[in-house]
Design a protein around this motif. Structure first.
Motif, short mmCIF file in Angstrom:
data_model
loop_
_atom_site.label_atom_id
_atom_site.label_comp_id
_atom_site.label_asym_id
_atom_site.label_seq_id
_atom_site.Cartn_x
_atom_site.Cartn_y
_atom_site.Cartn_z
N LEU A 22 -6.32 4.85 0.28
CA LEU A 22 -5.91 4.12 1.40
C LEU A 22 -6.77 3.01 2.06
O LEU A 22 -6.60 1.67 1.99
CB LEU A 22 -5.41 4.64 2.80
CG LEU A 22 -4.74 4.13 3.89
CD1 LEU A 22 -3.38 3.47 3.42
CD2 LEU A 22 -4.55 4.92 5.17
N VAL A 24 0.80 -1.11 0.15
CA VAL A 24 -0.03 -0.08 0.01
C VAL A 24 0.94 1.21 0.00
O VAL A 24 0.52 2.39 -0.67
CB VAL A 24 -0.88 -0.17 1.18
CG1 VAL A 24 -1.75 1.17 1.17
CG2 VAL A 24 -2.08 -1.10 1.02
N VAL A 25 1.93 1.17 0.93
CA VAL A 25 2.76 2.56 0.92
C VAL A 25 3.63 2.68 -0.33
O VAL A 25 3.41 3.81 -0.86
CB VAL A 25 3.62 2.53 2.19
CG1 VAL A 25 4.62 3.65 2.25
CG2 VAL A 25 2.99 2.33 3.54
N LEU A 51 0.97 3.81 -3.21
CA LEU A 51 0.56 5.55 -2.98
C LEU A 51 1.78 6.43 -3.39
O LEU A 51 1.38 7.46 -4.03
CB LEU A 51 0.06 5.46 -1.53
CG LEU A 51 -1.18 4.76 -1.10
CD1 LEU A 51 -1.48 5.06 0.48
CD2 LEU A 51 -2.31 5.21 -2.15
N TYR A 97 -4.35 4.07 -8.63
CA TYR A 97 -4.60 4.62 -7.66
C TYR A 97 -4.01 6.06 -8.10
O TYR A 97 -4.54 7.15 -7.88
CB TYR A 97 -3.68 4.50 -6.64
CG TYR A 97 -3.80 2.94 -5.92
CD1 TYR A 97 -5.23 2.71 -5.85
CD2 TYR A 97 -2.86 2.42 -5.29
CE1 TYR A 97 -5.29 1.39 -5.24
CE2 TYR A 97 -3.30 1.25 -4.57
CZ TYR A 97 -4.26 0.66 -4.50
OH TYR A 97 -4.65 -0.46 -3.89
N SER A 102 -10.69 4.82 8.61
CA SER A 102 -10.28 5.45 7.23
C SER A 102 -11.50 6.33 7.00
O SER A 102 -11.42 7.82 6.77
CB SER A 102 -10.26 4.60 6.15
OG SER A 102 -9.22 3.79 6.48
#
Length: 302
Positions: A225, A88-89, A92, A179, A289
């Protein structure tokens, strides 16, 4: 006056009934295909079946106790946490970098955007098959080019210390372009006046990113996220194709563990308990979130 009051009282009721009538089909499908399966899974988690086709026996929380006592489940949970952070990090960060580099609309940027978005159009199973060819030891495309440089790569899918990171690479390649679209949309909401004022004040690129771009993109980052974390928990097709949870359970994720318990071990009770644990994690992630999103919108309005 009494007649006017009756008419005014009737109209809200009629509007409410009309609204529920229009929502009825959606509510029916939601109840049949969402809430009822969840109730069935919850019921299954509290029961056990001694043999296939036999009666269901109430066992209480025994399935949950066995689940958390299982070292394979704890390993899958740890793998999922590492997998979540490791995919994920970077996804992004790459998506934000791509979006900022391609924010201006022109023919070249449009073509590059399409190339970055192309992995999203490839089904996950097909993408895993492509990466299987890349990761083949000694004969795969990756090892072939490393050999050209007189280097030897590890066993990308057969080494327990490397296999999970290989799958992370596939996930990052697959999701970063998706994304990127959200960040491109979010960048359109950043006022050009803010950048012009920052440049006049002598702000550098890093300062503009930190004090202008990122604060305006807080809602977008929170939304992306949520999507990224949901994908981490719910996508497992590539594990089936590439490693089947191996070697030594190094790539075993929560959803694949549930599959193993339900299909391979025929332990429906433990599989249902694992499903409820995953559902609880998803609800916690989504709630936190959404709360972050609400705070971000509140700060923007203030």
């Amino acid at each position: 006056m009494a007649r006017e009051w009756r008419v005014a009282k009737w109209r809200p009721r009629r509007t409410t009934m009309l609204a529920f009538a229009m929502l009825a089909p959606s509510l029916l499908f939601l109840a049949l295909f969402t809430y009822w399966p969840v109730l069935e899974v919850a019921w299954q988690a509290l029961h056990n079946q001694r043999k296939i086709g036999g009666p269901q026996v109430y066992v209480g929380l025994d399935n949950f106790l066995k689940l958390f006592a299982d070292s394979a489940f704890r390993k899958a949970l740890a793998n999922n946490l590492v997998y979540a952070f490791g995919t994920v990090v970077p996804s992004l960060v790459l998506a934000l970098g791509f979006a900022m580099a391609l924010a201006k609309s022109n023919r070249v940027n449009t073509l590059v955007r399409a190339l970055f978005f192309l992995p999203v159009l490839i089904p996950l199973v097909a993408a895993a098959s492509i990466f299987l060819f890349l990761f083949l030891p000694n004969v795969g495309l990756l090892d072939y080019h490393l050999a050209k440089l007189a280097l030897s790569g590890p066993n990308w899918l057969g080494d327990p210390d490397v296999a999970l990171y290989s799958i992370m690479g596939l996930t990052i390649w697959k999701n970063a372009g998706y994304y990127m679209l959200f960040f491109l949309a979010g960048l359109q909401a950043v006022p050009a006046d803010a950048y012009e004022a920052a440049i006049l004040d002598g702000a550098g690129p890093w300062q503009r990113l930190r004090y202008i771009t990122l604060p305006y993109l807080k809602p977008t980052i929170g939304f992306v996220l949520v999507i990224g974390l949901l994908n981490v928990v719910t996508q497992v097709d590539h594990v089936f194709v590439l490693t089947k949870g191996g070697p030594s359970d190094s790539t075993n994720l929560l959803l694949f563990y549930v599959y193993q318990q339900a299909v391979e071990s025929y332990d429906a009770g433990r599989a249902a308990a694992g499903t409820l644990v995953m559902l609880a994690l998803l609800l916690a992630i989504t709630a936190s979130s959404l709360r972050t999103l609400e705070r971000s919108f509140g700060e923007r309005e203030a």
